[in-house]
Motif scaffolding. Structure first.
Motif, PDB file in Angstrom:
ATOM      1  N   ASP A  66       0.849  -1.188   0.000  1.00  0.00           N
ATOM      2  CA  ASP A  66       0.000   0.000   0.000  1.00  0.00           C
ATOM      3  C   ASP A  66       0.889   1.244   0.000  1.00  0.00           C
ATOM      4  OD1 ASP A  66      -2.111   1.766   0.193  1.00  0.00           O
ATOM      5  OD2 ASP A  66      -2.254   1.565   2.375  1.00  0.00           O
ATOM      6  N   VAL A  67       0.824   2.005  -1.072  1.00  0.00           N
ATOM      7  CA  VAL A  67       1.668   3.202  -1.200  1.00  0.00           C
ATOM      8  C   VAL A  67       0.825   4.480  -1.240  1.00  0.00           C
ATOM      9  CG1 VAL A  67       3.595   2.024  -2.312  1.00  0.00           C
ATOM     10  CG2 VAL A  67       1.730   2.911  -3.705  1.00  0.00           C
ATOM     11  N   THR A  68      -0.386   4.423  -0.728  1.00  0.00           N
ATOM     12  CA  THR A  68      -1.214   5.622  -0.711  1.00  0.00           C
ATOM     13  C   THR A  68      -0.580   6.647   0.222  1.00  0.00           C
ATOM     14  OG1 THR A  68      -2.581   4.640   1.016  1.00  0.00           O
ATOM     15  CG2 THR A  68      -3.368   4.437  -1.249  1.00  0.00           C
ATOM     16  N   GLY A  69      -0.480   7.863  -0.246  1.00  0.00           N
ATOM     17  CA  GLY A  69       0.100   8.939   0.544  1.00  0.00           C
ATOM     18  C   GLY A  69       1.611   9.021   0.469  1.00  0.00           C
ATOM     19  N   VAL A  70       2.247   8.141  -0.280  1.00  0.00           N
ATOM     20  CA  VAL A  70       3.700   8.172  -0.419  1.00  0.00           C
ATOM     21  C   VAL A  70       4.041   8.932  -1.695  1.00  0.00           C
ATOM     22  CG1 VAL A  70       5.794   6.796  -0.689  1.00  0.00           C
ATOM     23  CG2 VAL A  70       3.936   5.975   0.767  1.00  0.00           C
ATOM     24  N   GLU A  71       4.847   9.969  -1.555  1.00  0.00           N
ATOM     25  CA  GLU A  71       5.227  10.769  -2.709  1.00  0.00           C
ATOM     26  C   GLU A  71       6.247  10.029  -3.560  1.00  0.00           C
ATOM     27  OE1 GLU A  71       4.115  13.800  -3.713  1.00  0.00           O
ATOM     28  OE2 GLU A  71       2.625  13.650  -2.131  1.00  0.00           O
TER      29      GLU A  71
END
Length: 100
Positions: free
Chosen positions: A45-50
């Motif tokens: 899960d890479v939601t919110g990772v720039e």
């Protein structure tokens, strides 16, 4: 997705790499392991990772662009330089047009 002997042979042919039958047998599990790691990365899960362009922050190491006002070492001598130009135009060297 899984890789079989035919797929490894086709990849080797496309890459123009000579691979023996024994090497094909050894490459099948290696490529399947690599694809398994790629599938695991897809589950993270890479939601919110720039997005990053590099692991460490990179900044350009440039000096300040400062005009040297000393007439002996350079800077602020545009008029003297353009005095040597055959046809100065608007503070620049005038050159003939070469593209129609």
């Amino acid at each position: 997705m899984s890789v079989d002997n035919a797929t490894v042979t086709k990849i080797a042919k496309l890459a123009r790499i000579a691979v023996s039958d024994a090497e094909v047998e050894a490459l099948v599990p290696e490529l399947n392991n690599i694809l398994g790691w790629v599938e695991q990365l897809g589950e993270v899960d890479v939601t919110g990772v720039e997005p990053m362009t590099a692991v460490i922050p990179n900044t350009l190491r440039l000096r300040d662009d400062v005009v040297n006002a000393d007439p002996l070492t350079g800077g602020n001598v545009r008029d003297k330089v353009l005095a040597n130009a055959p046809e100065p135009q608007h503070g620049f060297f005038g050159v003939p047009k070469v593209i129609e």
